[in-house]
Design a protein around this motif. Structure first.
Motif, mmCIF file in Angstrom:
data_model
loop_
_atom_site.group_PDB
_atom_site.id
_atom_site.type_symbol
_atom_site.label_atom_id
_atom_site.label_comp_id
_atom_site.label_asym_id
_atom_site.label_seq_id
_atom_site.Cartn_x
_atom_site.Cartn_y
_atom_site.Cartn_z
ATOM 1 N N MET A 168 42.887 137.049 -41.602
ATOM 2 C CA MET A 168 43.084 135.655 -41.988
ATOM 3 C C MET A 168 44.534 135.248 -41.768
ATOM 4 O O MET A 168 45.371 135.405 -42.651
ATOM 5 C CB MET A 168 42.726 135.487 -43.450
ATOM 6 C CG MET A 168 41.258 135.681 -43.720
ATOM 7 S SD MET A 168 40.752 134.659 -45.070
ATOM 8 C CE MET A 168 42.044 135.021 -46.250
ATOM 9 N N LYS A 169 44.807 134.757 -40.598
ATOM 10 C CA LYS A 169 46.169 134.296 -40.305
ATOM 11 C C LYS A 169 46.067 132.873 -39.770
ATOM 12 O O LYS A 169 45.122 132.538 -39.067
ATOM 13 C CB LYS A 169 46.838 135.162 -39.232
ATOM 14 C CG LYS A 169 46.750 136.660 -39.466
ATOM 15 C CD LYS A 169 47.583 137.130 -40.638
ATOM 16 C CE LYS A 169 47.341 138.627 -40.858
ATOM 17 N NZ LYS A 169 47.843 139.102 -42.143
ATOM 18 N N PRO A 170 47.088 132.052 -40.077
ATOM 19 C CA PRO A 170 47.049 130.670 -39.593
ATOM 20 C C PRO A 170 47.072 130.601 -38.061
ATOM 21 O O PRO A 170 47.627 131.489 -37.413
ATOM 22 C CB PRO A 170 48.333 130.051 -40.143
ATOM 23 C CG PRO A 170 48.813 130.978 -41.197
ATOM 24 C CD PRO A 170 48.275 132.338 -40.872
ATOM 25 N N PRO A 193 48.604 128.860 -34.653
ATOM 26 C CA PRO A 193 50.004 128.476 -34.440
ATOM 27 C C PRO A 193 50.303 127.009 -34.768
ATOM 28 O O PRO A 193 49.442 126.153 -34.591
ATOM 29 C CB PRO A 193 50.209 128.717 -32.931
ATOM 30 C CG PRO A 193 49.139 129.670 -32.541
ATOM 31 C CD PRO A 193 47.974 129.387 -33.432
ATOM 32 N N ASN A 242 45.403 129.779 -43.743
ATOM 33 C CA ASN A 242 45.019 131.183 -43.520
ATOM 34 C C ASN A 242 43.554 131.288 -43.121
ATOM 35 O O ASN A 242 43.191 132.095 -42.279
ATOM 36 C CB ASN A 242 45.261 132.011 -44.797
ATOM 37 C CG ASN A 242 46.744 132.271 -45.048
ATOM 38 O OD1 ASN A 242 47.579 131.934 -44.225
ATOM 39 N ND2 ASN A 242 47.050 132.859 -46.179
#
Ligand SMILES: Cc1cc2nc3c(=O)[nH]c(=O)nc-3n(C[C@H](O)[C@H](O)[C@H](O)COP(=O)(O)OP(=O)(O)OC[C@H]3O[C@@H](n4cnc5c(N)ncnc54)[C@H](O)[C@@H]3O)c2cc1C
Ligand code: FES
Ligand code: FES
Lengths: 274, 177
Positions: free
Chosen positions: A1-3, A5, A42
């Motif tokens: 779970m990463k944003p 860009p 996220n």
């Protein structure tokens, strides 16, 4: 779970923040305390092209009492409002409701205006804004306007704020002799409410605001009712809120909470009158 | 400030447990990942990445913060404390950490770093908390092992020990000049 860009602008002035919003429209989003929006980034529920951080703008971090209103600037974190010495005197309803908003750790970062902008239907601060008939102070690069709470919340996490507008502050009228009370039922303390009730009682009537049931916090004014007349009024209000079933609770359970918690909140507010 | 573009990495410098550190990060990099992956400070744990579990809690400029809800670029110039900064010396535990050990306030230890950071900040601001206050603070953390009871005991004992230390320090007679 990463944003996904995004570009990042840590605004050094209000004008800079507003000019980015103006230039980018729907592609830009403000980030304040990040306690709701970072989770959405996220989980990639939001994918803005540019994020505008407003937390270093000292002129937004203002908290003041003037002309019968308490004005809470966009830089004011929830913990700061809760720790304000004048809170119980000026805004007793918020003094009672704010400890239910998240946890010590999320209140340390989350802002008051961010909660209003996020407009979660079960959030405590939007409910208080509606119960107290507060206002939202909006600004674009060119103009400012002031919107009444009842007109600001337009749906589940939807508001009257335009994409190029920033909430500069919210204002709440300073309490007089009325009594106030707040109660909510959640799975655990600090979780979002299944049903939340805030009541304001004067010598002539009662105003009850309910969160967690309809898609916006909703207030209703009643005359001073007692006994079964109050039960009947609350029952109609509960049905009019058009509760729905979800994983947390059935519509029927929510209506029952409006009837019971609503009544208990009103009774408490009546006894708190000065 | 200039706009930090999405596709580049930017220098981020701050103080970590009293020492200057720096590294490079894309704007979207979470502080939790920056601490663990860029700086190698793996004491801070990551459980849920949406603010709910509290495992990643650190102190940013004296405020408790979920490092998974904070961007690395947001803390440029800040002062950050993590669990690595709690022990007074490599071979000594802090009063709070020692109380955790005595009371078995951790089993797997996954939640511990975040809980220690919260309690460390909380006990400084509230030297004589009651159980309800400690439990209210702990509502911001999830622990799947202990059932919280030993954590509450450890926190209350550490609070008592820390305020006894403070009183002792106050009562010591100042030395002759
Ligand atoms: C574990 C956990 C539990 C929580 N429990 C509760 C709870 O019980 N009750 C509750 O009410 N909340 C709860 N929250 C949410 C919390 O209160 C947030 O702080 C709040 O909803 C958003 O405030 P923020 O400053 O963090 O805003 P952000 O997350 O930074 O932003 C939220 C939204 O508002 C917009 N925004 C923010 N500031 C402005 C502004 N000045 N002008 C225009 N738009 C703006 C952003 O673009 C974004 O869309 C919880 C959060 C967590 C992590
Ligand atoms: S990893 Fe940050 S709160 Fe769970
Ligand atoms: S000790 Fe295992 S989660 Fe808390």
């Amino acid at each position: 779970m990463k944003p996904a860009p995004f570009d990042f602008v840590r605004a050094d002035s209000r004008a800079e923040a507003l000019s980015v919003l103006k230039a980018e429209g729907t592609d830009a989003r403000i980030i304040a305390g990040g306690q709701s929006f970072m989770a959405m980034l996220n989980m990639r529920l939001a994918r803005p092209k540019v994020l505008v951080d407003i937390m270093r703008l000292a002129d937004l971090a203002t908290l003041s009492e003037a002309k019968g209103d308490v004005l809470v600037g966009a830089g004011i974190r929830q913990a700061r409002l809760l720790a304000w010495d004048d809170l119980s005197r000026t805004l007793p309803l918020i003094a009672k409701a704010l400890p239910y908003t998240g946890h010590v750790q999320t209140r340390a970062r989350g802002t008051v205006c961010g909660s209003i902008a996020h407009a979660d239907p079960s959030a405590e601060l939007p409910l208080c804004l509606v119960a107290l008939k507060g206002h939202v102070h909006l600004a674009t690069a060119k103009a400012k306007r002031k919107v009444a709470a009842a007109d600001f919340f337009t749906g589940m996490m939807a508001t009257a704020k335009a994409d190029d507008e920033m909430i500069e502050a919210v204002s709440f009228p300073v309490a007089g002799r009325e009594g106030t009370a707040f109660r909510e039922i959640a799975r655990r303390h600090g979780d979002f409410a299944i049903v939340a009730c805030g009541a304001v009682a004067t010598d002539t009537g009662i105003r009850l605001a309910v969160g967690g049931v309809a898609d916006v916090p909703t207030a209703r004014d009643f005359p001073l009712l007692e006994g079964s007349a109050l039960d009947d009024a609350l029952n109609s209000f509960a049905y009019e809120l058009d509760a729905r079933d979800d994983v947390h609770a059935s519509a029927r359970y929510r209506r029952e909470l409006v009837r019971r918690i609503g009544r208990a909140t009103i009774e408490e507010a009546l006894t708190c009158r000065a | 400030m200039p706009r930090l573009s999405a596709d580049q990495r930017h220098t981020v410098a701050f103080t970590l447990n009293g020492l200057p550190v720096d590294g490079v990060a894309e704007p979207r990099m979470l502080l939790s990942d920056f601490l663990r992956q860029t700086l190698g400070a793996t004491g801070t744990h990551v459980g849920c990445e949406h603010g709910v579990c509290g495992a990643c809690t650190v102190e940013v400029d004296g405020m408790l913060a979920r490092s998974c809800l904070t961007l690395a670029v947001q803390v440029d110039g800040a002062s950050i404390r993590t669990v690595e900064g709690l022990a007074p010396a490599p071979d000594r535990l802090s009063v709070l950490q020692a109380a955790f050990r005595r009371h078995h306030a951790l089993q797997c230890g996954f939640c511990t770093a975040g809980i220690l950071m919260s309690l460390d900040a909380f006990l400084k601001a509230n030297p004589e908390p009651d159980e309800a206050q400690v439990r209210d603070l702990l509502s911001g953390h999830l622990c799947r092992c202990t059932g919280y009871t030993p954590i509450v005991r450890a926190a209350l004992e550490a609070a008592a020990e820390l305020s006894a230390q403070d009183t002792a320090a106050c009562q010591e007679e100042p030395a002759h000049a």
